[in-house]
Design an enzyme around this catalytic site. Structure first.
Site, mmCIF file in Angstrom:
data_model
loop_
_atom_site.group_PDB
_atom_site.id
_atom_site.type_symbol
_atom_site.label_atom_id
_atom_site.label_comp_id
_atom_site.label_asym_id
_atom_site.label_seq_id
_atom_site.Cartn_x
_atom_site.Cartn_y
_atom_site.Cartn_z
ATOM 1 N N LYS A 1 -3.526 -6.762 3.116
ATOM 2 C CA LYS A 1 -4.269 -7.934 2.649
ATOM 3 C C LYS A 1 -3.328 -9.134 2.542
ATOM 4 O O LYS A 1 -2.533 -9.238 1.623
ATOM 5 C CB LYS A 1 -4.941 -7.704 1.291
ATOM 6 C CG LYS A 1 -6.001 -8.790 1.081
ATOM 7 C CD LYS A 1 -6.325 -9.111 -0.350
ATOM 8 C CE LYS A 1 -5.450 -10.106 -1.023
ATOM 9 N NZ LYS A 1 -5.451 -11.487 -0.452
ATOM 10 N N GLU B 1 9.799 -19.184 -13.736
ATOM 11 C CA GLU B 1 9.807 -19.403 -12.291
ATOM 12 C C GLU B 1 8.886 -20.582 -11.977
ATOM 13 O O GLU B 1 7.691 -20.533 -12.288
ATOM 14 C CB GLU B 1 9.301 -18.148 -11.561
ATOM 15 C CG GLU B 1 9.325 -18.307 -10.052
ATOM 16 C CD GLU B 1 8.768 -17.084 -9.321
ATOM 17 O OE1 GLU B 1 7.657 -16.645 -9.662
ATOM 18 O OE2 GLU B 1 9.443 -16.595 -8.403
ATOM 19 N N GLU C 1 7.366 -6.241 -5.653
ATOM 20 C CA GLU C 1 8.371 -7.281 -5.392
ATOM 21 C C GLU C 1 7.845 -8.538 -6.058
ATOM 22 O O GLU C 1 6.891 -9.158 -5.567
ATOM 23 C CB GLU C 1 8.545 -7.504 -3.883
ATOM 24 C CG GLU C 1 9.065 -6.300 -3.121
ATOM 25 C CD GLU C 1 10.532 -6.003 -3.404
ATOM 26 O OE1 GLU C 1 11.208 -6.819 -4.072
ATOM 27 O OE2 GLU C 1 10.996 -4.933 -2.986
ATOM 28 N N CYS D 1 10.922 -16.515 -3.859
ATOM 29 C CA CYS D 1 11.212 -15.669 -5.018
ATOM 30 C C CYS D 1 12.703 -15.694 -5.299
ATOM 31 O O CYS D 1 13.145 -15.550 -6.427
ATOM 32 C CB CYS D 1 10.751 -14.242 -4.739
ATOM 33 S SG CYS D 1 11.372 -13.606 -3.184
ATOM 34 N N SER E 1 3.128 -12.501 -7.643
ATOM 35 C CA SER E 1 3.496 -12.977 -8.978
ATOM 36 C C SER E 1 3.564 -11.825 -9.985
ATOM 37 O O SER E 1 2.953 -10.769 -9.786
ATOM 38 C CB SER E 1 2.462 -13.995 -9.450
ATOM 39 O OG SER E 1 1.206 -13.355 -9.558
#
Ligand code: NAD
Length: 476
Positions: free
Chosen positions: A174, A379, A248, A282, A227
């Protein structure tokens, strides 16, 4: 309306309720749209992967390797179209879009090689106990769901897809709803290569489609990149079914600059670590720790370098940095600019959206940022660099490690012994010494602490899709 779902070897139209707009972020305008897959289409994709599994996992590894080499070749044949689509949909400068494509090609080539070596891994285990023999079998995990984000669409999916297929797994991928067209190339390549129907399925959609896949009880494993907030939902689904998961997730990585560095070289590394992909990485090194002895010389040059970056539309201008990829991301970064103003942070460069069409922001530098500032701890996912000074090696290590994330770090120093020592002390999954964002397919990718669970790339990336089995026989 684009037909965008690849299920059981067929391209089908989405039957879900969400209409997805595909945008050009440099213009802030849509250029395509598609309907999301429905929950029942997700079911069909998982069922197709399940029925393709017995034959695919029984193919010899060299046959799977040949398909993977085919993916690498066909990606190369689609170079211009894929580079242009990434420039248009992600806002990537051309050279970055090319690096991404080359990374995906290298990934398929590398896992083709590992697939060819697989038979030698199924070997006899020497036993101390007399009267027994044992052998190892590395078996595919089974049907895997792969959910990926929008910031490196070709790459993150290649890092999952190539090892999964190499291991003998079948797949439901996806892609992100922000970049749903780019990974269609993988379905087109599967068609062109004659990959057996159901081995690779692609369903597009937003959160509802992702949740339908991650909650699906027909999967044997879920691998997710994205996220932390969605990652924790994905982990809850996996835990409800006691199913393995690879995550991840985000980062807030440090770049540590010691005062024996060449200032101009250090500035180049710092700028690359925060401006590539407009900071939507990231692994962005978004926390700069600079030693007292070099800070006064470095910060003005860093300010000038950030202000001199050419920011613009990658399709029509020579640029170093494009727009943010989505309006949502642009609004999020703008909200951090507002927070920085409320917190009274010292802004040396940027700190605002650009006054032009599209979703552009200026490369930004805040200095002497307090450790408890939201800009230091969260972040941001944009070209926003926060800097602090340090006095000693111990202080640099402590501040770099003082984060809930642990994805990567960069260490810049002329003293290589010290750089290696600091690298060893950093609580992250990958450290670069005197280089920046250099990711090789042979090395691992993944983080400690809140940056995730598991590793991609290298042999660890293949192991993530393998189940270890031993067969022990009594000779007596
Ligand atoms: P996101 O979590 O919003 O979305 C990621 C994917 O999850 C998308 O395909 C999305 O449609 C899907 N999704 C959304 N809700 C879902 C749900 N409830 N259940 C299942 N799937 C769902 O992330 P994003 O905004 O696309 O990507 C940015 C994030 O990804 C950043 O935090 C970044 O650090 C992270 N990231 C991590 C790595 C890494 O290797 N560690 C690499 C790239 C990006």
């Amino acid at each position: 309306m684009t037909t965008s779902h690849y299920i059981a070897g067929h391209w089908v139209e989405g039957q879900g309720s969400d209409c997805i707009s595909v945008n050009d972020p440099a213009l802030g305008q849509p250029f395509a749209e598609l309907m999301a897959a429905s929950v029942s289409q997700v079911d069909q994709a998982v069922a197709a992967a399940r029925s393709a599994l017995p034959a695919w996992k029984s193919t010899c590894a060299s046959e799977r390797a040949a398909f993977l080499r085919g993916f690498a070749e066909q990606l190369g044949q689609r170079r211009e179209a894929l580079v242009t689509l990434q420039m248009r949909n992600n806002g990537k400068p051309r050279h970055e879009a090319e690096i991404d494509l080359d990374d995906a090609i290298a990934t398929f080539g590398y896992y083709a090689e590992l697939a060819e070596q697989l038979p030698s891994k199924n070997c006899t285990v020497p036993l101390a106990a007399p009267g027994f023999t044992a052998r190892t079998r590395l078996e595919p995990v089974g049907v895997v769901g792969l959910i990926v984000p929008w910031n490196f669409p070709l790459v993150t999916s290649a890092w999952k897809l190539a090892p999964a297929l190499a291991a003998g797994c079948t797949v439901v991928l996806k892609p992100s709803e922000v970049t749903p067209l780019i990974e269609q190339a993988y379905g087109q390549i599967a068609d062109a290569l004659g990959l057996p129907a159901g081995v690779l399925n692609i369903v597009n959609g937003k959160a509802e489609t992702g949740a339908a896949l991650s909650n699906h009880n027909g999967l044997d494993k879920l691998s997710f990149t994205g996220s932390n907030s969605v990652g924790s939902q994905v982990m809850r689904s996996a835990s409800a079914q006691c199913r393995p998961v690879t995550l991840e997730l985000g980062g807030k990585s440090a770049i540590v600059v010691f005062d024996d560095c060449d200032v101009d070289q250090a500035v180049e590394w710092i700028v690359a670590g925060i401006s590539w992909n407009a900071g939507q990485m990231c692994s962005a090194t978004s926390r700069l720790l600079v030693q007292d002895g070099i800070a006064d010389a470095l910060l003005p040059r860093l300010q000038a370098a950030l202000e001199n970056l050419r920011v613009g539309n990658p399709l029509t201008e020579e640029v170093d940095m494009g727009p943010l990829t989505s309006q949502a991301q642009w609004l999020k970064v703008a909200s951090y600019f507002a927070t920085a103003r409320e917190e009274g942070l010292q802004c040396l460069a940027g700190g605002h959206a650009l006054d032009r069409e599209g979703w552009f922001v200026s490369p930004t530098l805040y200095t002497d940022v307090p450790k408890d500032s939201r800009l230091w701890t969260e972040e941001i996912f944009g070209p926003v660099l926060c800097a602090r000074r340090f006095a000693s090696e111990e202080q640099a290590i402590a501040e770099a490690n003082d984060s809930r994330f642990g994805l990567v770090a960069t260490v810049c120093s002329a003293d290589l012994e010290r750089a290696e020592r600091v690298a060893d002390a950093l609580e992250v999954g990958h450290v670069w010494i005197n280089s920046v964002q250099a990711v090789f397919v042979e090395t691992s990718w993944g983080g400690t602490k809140g940056s995730g669970i598991g590793r991609e790339l290298g042999p660890w990336g293949l192991s993530a899709y393998q189940s270890v089995k031993h067969v022990t026989r009594c000779l007596g």
